[in-house]
Write a protein that holds these residues in place. Sequence first.
Motif, PDB file in Angstrom:
ATOM      1  N   SER A 143       0.840  -1.220   0.000  1.00  0.00           N
ATOM      2  CA  SER A 143       0.000   0.000   0.000  1.00  0.00           C
ATOM      3  C   SER A 143       0.858   1.246   0.000  1.00  0.00           C
ATOM      4  O   SER A 143       0.535   2.259  -0.640  1.00  0.00           O
ATOM      5  CB  SER A 143      -0.916   0.008   1.238  1.00  0.00           C
ATOM      6  N   GLU A 144       1.987   1.144   0.734  1.00  0.00           N
ATOM      7  CA  GLU A 144       2.918   2.281   0.766  1.00  0.00           C
ATOM      8  C   GLU A 144       3.541   2.506  -0.614  1.00  0.00           C
ATOM      9  O   GLU A 144       3.717   3.647  -1.052  1.00  0.00           O
ATOM     10  CB  GLU A 144       4.010   2.038   1.817  1.00  0.00           C
ATOM     11  N   VAL A 145       3.873   1.401  -1.295  1.00  0.00           N
ATOM     12  CA  VAL A 145       4.421   1.506  -2.648  1.00  0.00           C
ATOM     13  C   VAL A 145       3.379   2.132  -3.581  1.00  0.00           C
ATOM     14  O   VAL A 145       3.682   2.989  -4.418  1.00  0.00           O
ATOM     15  CB  VAL A 145       4.861   0.125  -3.182  1.00  0.00           C
ATOM     16  N   GLU A 146       2.135   1.698  -3.420  1.00  0.00           N
ATOM     17  CA  GLU A 146       1.056   2.254  -4.240  1.00  0.00           C
ATOM     18  C   GLU A 146       0.942   3.761  -4.018  1.00  0.00           C
ATOM     19  O   GLU A 146       0.824   4.538  -4.975  1.00  0.00           O
ATOM     20  CB  GLU A 146      -0.266   1.572  -3.894  1.00  0.00           C
ATOM     21  N   ASP A 147       1.001   4.182  -2.741  1.00  0.00           N
ATOM     22  CA  ASP A 147       0.936   5.616  -2.435  1.00  0.00           C
ATOM     23  C   ASP A 147       2.107   6.368  -3.062  1.00  0.00           C
ATOM     24  O   ASP A 147       1.942   7.486  -3.585  1.00  0.00           O
ATOM     25  CB  ASP A 147       0.939   5.840  -0.920  1.00  0.00           C
ATOM     26  N   LEU A 148       3.288   5.753  -3.005  1.00  0.00           N
ATOM     27  CA  LEU A 148       4.474   6.383  -3.564  1.00  0.00           C
ATOM     28  C   LEU A 148       4.334   6.556  -5.084  1.00  0.00           C
ATOM     29  O   LEU A 148       4.623   7.624  -5.629  1.00  0.00           O
ATOM     30  CB  LEU A 148       5.710   5.539  -3.235  1.00  0.00           C
ATOM     31  N   VAL A 149       3.878   5.507  -5.761  1.00  0.00           N
ATOM     32  CA  VAL A 149       3.724   5.556  -7.219  1.00  0.00           C
ATOM     33  C   VAL A 149       2.677   6.602  -7.619  1.00  0.00           C
ATOM     34  O   VAL A 149       2.822   7.312  -8.613  1.00  0.00           O
ATOM     35  CB  VAL A 149       3.366   4.167  -7.778  1.00  0.00           C
ATOM     36  N   LEU A 150       1.599   6.651  -6.821  1.00  0.00           N
ATOM     37  CA  LEU A 150       0.520   7.584  -7.146  1.00  0.00           C
ATOM     38  C   LEU A 150       0.805   9.017  -6.714  1.00  0.00           C
ATOM     39  O   LEU A 150       0.090   9.937  -7.113  1.00  0.00           O
ATOM     40  CB  LEU A 150      -0.787   7.122  -6.488  1.00  0.00           C
ATOM     41  N   ARG A 151       1.851   9.223  -5.912  1.00  0.00           N
ATOM     42  CA  ARG A 151       2.153  10.559  -5.422  1.00  0.00           C
ATOM     43  C   ARG A 151       2.514  11.476  -6.592  1.00  0.00           C
ATOM     44  O   ARG A 151       3.364  11.138  -7.417  1.00  0.00           O
ATOM     45  CB  ARG A 151       3.310  10.521  -4.427  1.00  0.00           C
ATOM     46  N   ASP A 152       1.848  12.626  -6.673  1.00  0.00           N
ATOM     47  CA  ASP A 152       2.072  13.570  -7.781  1.00  0.00           C
ATOM     48  C   ASP A 152       3.185  14.535  -7.402  1.00  0.00           C
ATOM     49  O   ASP A 152       3.016  15.390  -6.532  1.00  0.00           O
ATOM     50  CB  ASP A 152       0.780  14.342  -8.074  1.00  0.00           C
ATOM     51  N   MET A 153       4.316  14.372  -8.056  1.00  0.00           N
ATOM     52  CA  MET A 153       5.475  15.208  -7.750  1.00  0.00           C
ATOM     53  C   MET A 153       5.441  16.534  -8.526  1.00  0.00           C
ATOM     54  O   MET A 153       6.328  17.366  -8.385  1.00  0.00           O
ATOM     55  CB  MET A 153       6.782  14.461  -8.096  1.00  0.00           C
ATOM     56  N   SER A 154       4.428  16.717  -9.373  1.00  0.00           N
ATOM     57  CA  SER A 154       4.393  17.895 -10.256  1.00  0.00           C
ATOM     58  C   SER A 154       3.692  19.103  -9.637  1.00  0.00           C
ATOM     59  O   SER A 154       3.614  20.155 -10.265  1.00  0.00           O
ATOM     60  CB  SER A 154       3.695  17.538 -11.575  1.00  0.00           C
TER      61      SER A 154
END
Length: 543
Positions: free
Chosen positions: A108-119
Amino acid sequence: MGLLKAKWCLFCSLLAAGPKIHSCRFDFFETCPPFCPGQMMDLLFTEKDLVKSLKDYIKAEESKLEQVKRWAEKLDELTATATQDPEGFLGHPVNAFKLMKRLNTEWSEVEDLVLRDMSDGFISNLTIQRQHFPSEEDQTGAAKALLRLQDTYKLDTQTISTGDLPGDTLMPEDCFELGKTAYSEMDYYHTELWMAQALRQLDEGQVSSLDAVTVLDYLSYSVYQQGGLERALEYTKRLLTLDPDHKRASGNLKYFEYQLAKQMKAAIEPKRLQEVAKEGEKRESERTTEYLPEKRKYEQLCRGEGIKLTPRRQSRFFCRYYDNNRHPYYILGPVKQEDEWDRPRIIRYHDVISEREMEKIKELAKPRLRRATISNPVTGVLETAHYRISKSAWLAAYEHPVVDRINQRIEDITGLDVKTAEELQVANYGVGGQYEPHFDFGRKDEPDAFKELGTGNRIATWLFYMSDITAGGATVFPEVGASVRPKKGTAVFWYNLFPSGEGDYSTRHAACPVLVGNKWVSNKWIHERGQEFRRPCGLRETD
């Protein structure tokens, strides 16, 4: 006084040394239309800030991907080992616990990281800065300025595109955009020039998102509109070899072939008619050379193709020290005066404004710069015009001691009363900025030109040059063939009216387009009221 006399002797000896007096330089002395250049510089720094913001975003994305990559590599190694003996691996209670934990929590943490919008930071900055971006209208204005420079200075598309002028090169898509701007104005001549340049660069193998089919579509039509039926047909055939299903090109091909066949049929004319036509063209060419239209004269002067003065006439042009009839301020420190032209008399004053004063004037003017206007000759209302492309601001004497001091200096040197003059106007011309031929004074058909001022007509013009220009930007007088090049720290002065009060039509002048550089000028329009005893009236119309 001995030093001044020595300098005067040196000055006179230099004048006597050579035949070309007009080009003296006092070398032994210390010598937006679109967006104006000041705003353009702001845009440069805006873009620089956006690039930094974009790089920060890339770095954040790379950091995020690096974390995901490390996680994937760790699990890849773990699952490779576990799947070799699943039963034995899960028989260990710690392994069983960690598998549950990973699937329940860590994925779930990986999912949050992937979905995190860095823009977010970059998009937020872009949104804020976008309100300062130029509009479509500004881009079109910049394109038109480039086309205007191309005509005035006789620049070919290759010279502009390949960076032979100081600056960046143009990519095929840039050339295409210039062609499209001309096309939207139904200017098929420039459309052809720039579409042909875009095609040439594509043929040379330049990498571009632009395709030759689109360019050929515009190119063939613009050539046809100018009467080049055979070339339009050739371009259309080439287009169809690249895209055989192009519907418009297929229709154009049939139409062009039909029109060409009609022309061929009607082309049988008596030889004598052709000779008469050629003779007529020759006479027309001679006539237009002798009586050049004003625009042609103006552009020739801008290119430096002015009238070559005879030695006899040139001998009447001098450089001198000038104290305005022993004005107290200029007896010990006279100004350096140079004759630029004789009829009308145009005088240049050297080193009459300091670097500090020029910078202060620019600083005061920058926040107020607005698109320059002209006075409508019919209504008298101020309005923008396509032939005046610059930004200007007005400075009153009470606003800063420097402005007051400059006004007083103009009065001391000219001997004219500036109390009834207009405020000091500061103008900024960027690349392509110009002011086509015009009069400074109000003509007889404009009786109300300056009525609201109540100070009479504009008797004289004083013009400061506050920057050096790399190329272009001269002040030219098409009626007489005079050209005055900008030189920082100098000023030129001329009378717009004869002593009789009649307008001097030979003072019609223009500001040539700036080719390379950033032109700053300031001018003072001096009016008739208050000059009654300073410049008495003449009895004859041209006195």
